[in-house]
Motif scaffolding. Sequence first.
Motif, PDB file in Angstrom:
ATOM      1  N   LYS A  91       0.823  -1.221   0.000  1.00  0.00           N
ATOM      2  CA  LYS A  91       0.000   0.000   0.000  1.00  0.00           C
ATOM      3  C   LYS A  91       0.851   1.264   0.000  1.00  0.00           C
ATOM      4  CE  LYS A  91      -4.197  -2.006   1.913  1.00  0.00           C
ATOM      5  NZ  LYS A  91      -5.118  -2.042   3.046  1.00  0.00           N
ATOM      6  N   PRO A  92       1.879   1.373   0.879  1.00  0.00           N
ATOM      7  CA  PRO A  92       2.698   2.595   0.833  1.00  0.00           C
ATOM      8  C   PRO A  92       3.392   2.794  -0.520  1.00  0.00           C
ATOM      9  CG  PRO A  92       3.173   1.350   2.832  1.00  0.00           C
ATOM     10  CD  PRO A  92       2.258   0.518   2.000  1.00  0.00           C
ATOM     11  N   LEU A  93       3.899   1.710  -1.107  1.00  0.00           N
ATOM     12  CA  LEU A  93       4.542   1.842  -2.421  1.00  0.00           C
ATOM     13  C   LEU A  93       3.548   2.291  -3.477  1.00  0.00           C
ATOM     14  CD1 LEU A  93       6.941  -1.247  -2.566  1.00  0.00           C
ATOM     15  CD2 LEU A  93       7.577   1.168  -2.477  1.00  0.00           C
ATOM     16  N   ASN A  94       2.353   1.752  -3.447  1.00  0.00           N
ATOM     17  CA  ASN A  94       1.332   2.157  -4.423  1.00  0.00           C
ATOM     18  C   ASN A  94       0.954   3.626  -4.253  1.00  0.00           C
ATOM     19  OD1 ASN A  94       1.203  -0.299  -5.746  1.00  0.00           O
ATOM     20  ND2 ASN A  94      -0.350  -1.110  -4.367  1.00  0.00           N
ATOM     21  N   ARG A  95       0.858   4.112  -3.005  1.00  0.00           N
ATOM     22  CA  ARG A  95       0.559   5.535  -2.777  1.00  0.00           C
ATOM     23  C   ARG A  95       1.679   6.414  -3.335  1.00  0.00           C
ATOM     24  NH1 ARG A  95      -1.312   3.806   2.368  1.00  0.00           N
ATOM     25  NH2 ARG A  95       0.664   4.407   3.286  1.00  0.00           N
ATOM     26  N   ILE A  96       2.926   6.008  -3.119  1.00  0.00           N
ATOM     27  CA  ILE A  96       4.067   6.787  -3.617  1.00  0.00           C
ATOM     28  C   ILE A  96       4.066   6.812  -5.138  1.00  0.00           C
ATOM     29  CG2 ILE A  96       6.598   6.804  -3.784  1.00  0.00           C
ATOM     30  CD1 ILE A  96       6.572   5.655  -0.863  1.00  0.00           C
ATOM     31  N   LEU A  97       3.852   5.660  -5.748  1.00  0.00           N
ATOM     32  CA  LEU A  97       3.828   5.590  -7.208  1.00  0.00           C
ATOM     33  C   LEU A  97       2.710   6.460  -7.781  1.00  0.00           C
ATOM     34  CD1 LEU A  97       4.456   1.772  -7.717  1.00  0.00           C
ATOM     35  CD2 LEU A  97       6.070   3.629  -8.185  1.00  0.00           C
ATOM     36  N   LYS A  98       1.542   6.411  -7.160  1.00  0.00           N
ATOM     37  CA  LYS A  98       0.412   7.206  -7.628  1.00  0.00           C
ATOM     38  C   LYS A  98       0.719   8.699  -7.490  1.00  0.00           C
ATOM     39  CE  LYS A  98      -4.557   7.741  -7.218  1.00  0.00           C
ATOM     40  NZ  LYS A  98      -5.785   7.289  -6.570  1.00  0.00           N
ATOM     41  N   ALA A  99       1.283   9.098  -6.341  1.00  0.00           N
ATOM     42  CA  ALA A  99       1.609  10.511  -6.118  1.00  0.00           C
ATOM     43  C   ALA A  99       2.663  11.008  -7.112  1.00  0.00           C
ATOM     44  CB  ALA A  99       2.106  10.714  -4.680  1.00  0.00           C
TER      45      ALA A  99
END
Length: 188
Positions: A91-99
């Motif tokens: 989840k944290p990696l996906n949030r970073i990638l999206k941002a």
Amino acid sequence: TGMRFGEISALEWHDVDEDEGLIRIRRSQWHGKVSATKTGKPRSAALHPLIIDALRRQRRDLTERSLPVIGSGLIFPGRKGGYHRPSYLDKPLNRILKAADIQKHLTAHGMRRTFNNLARRAQVDRVVLHATIGHSSDAMTEHYSFVDAQEKMRAVDAVVRMVQSDQRSPNRSPDSGNGPPTEGGPQS
């Protein structure tokens, strides 16, 4: 550092040696089961100043939150003091990638592959790279590597420059072994 997720999540504070500038990688964990590293051999990774700073912030954060997990000795304990599962970073990696508006999928293991590939591109000595990331063979390091189109173009360009330089060399003789072979071989 190029460490595996299981190695990072099993790190304890006594594995960090600021005086020597090393992280001692002695164990790994998978779904809470602790064992030796994947290769069965302990190793160390360089303790870069950026990592020291991040670890100090982590210790401060754990202390400030007065979590009961501090006694576990784990650098990255779960909420109840145990080990994290491999999906912990999804989840944290996906949030970073999206941002960052990055459309690629990235996993913790993908970051290990990226470290390996960046070290290769930075021309880190193979022996040093093996010792750092824990690969037991060149084949495994190559398995983790990706050569992009720009690298391939630079390689071809380097060969073209070398051949062109050899052809312009005033000291070049037909039988010197420099440059492409000529029809009929060396002249006498």
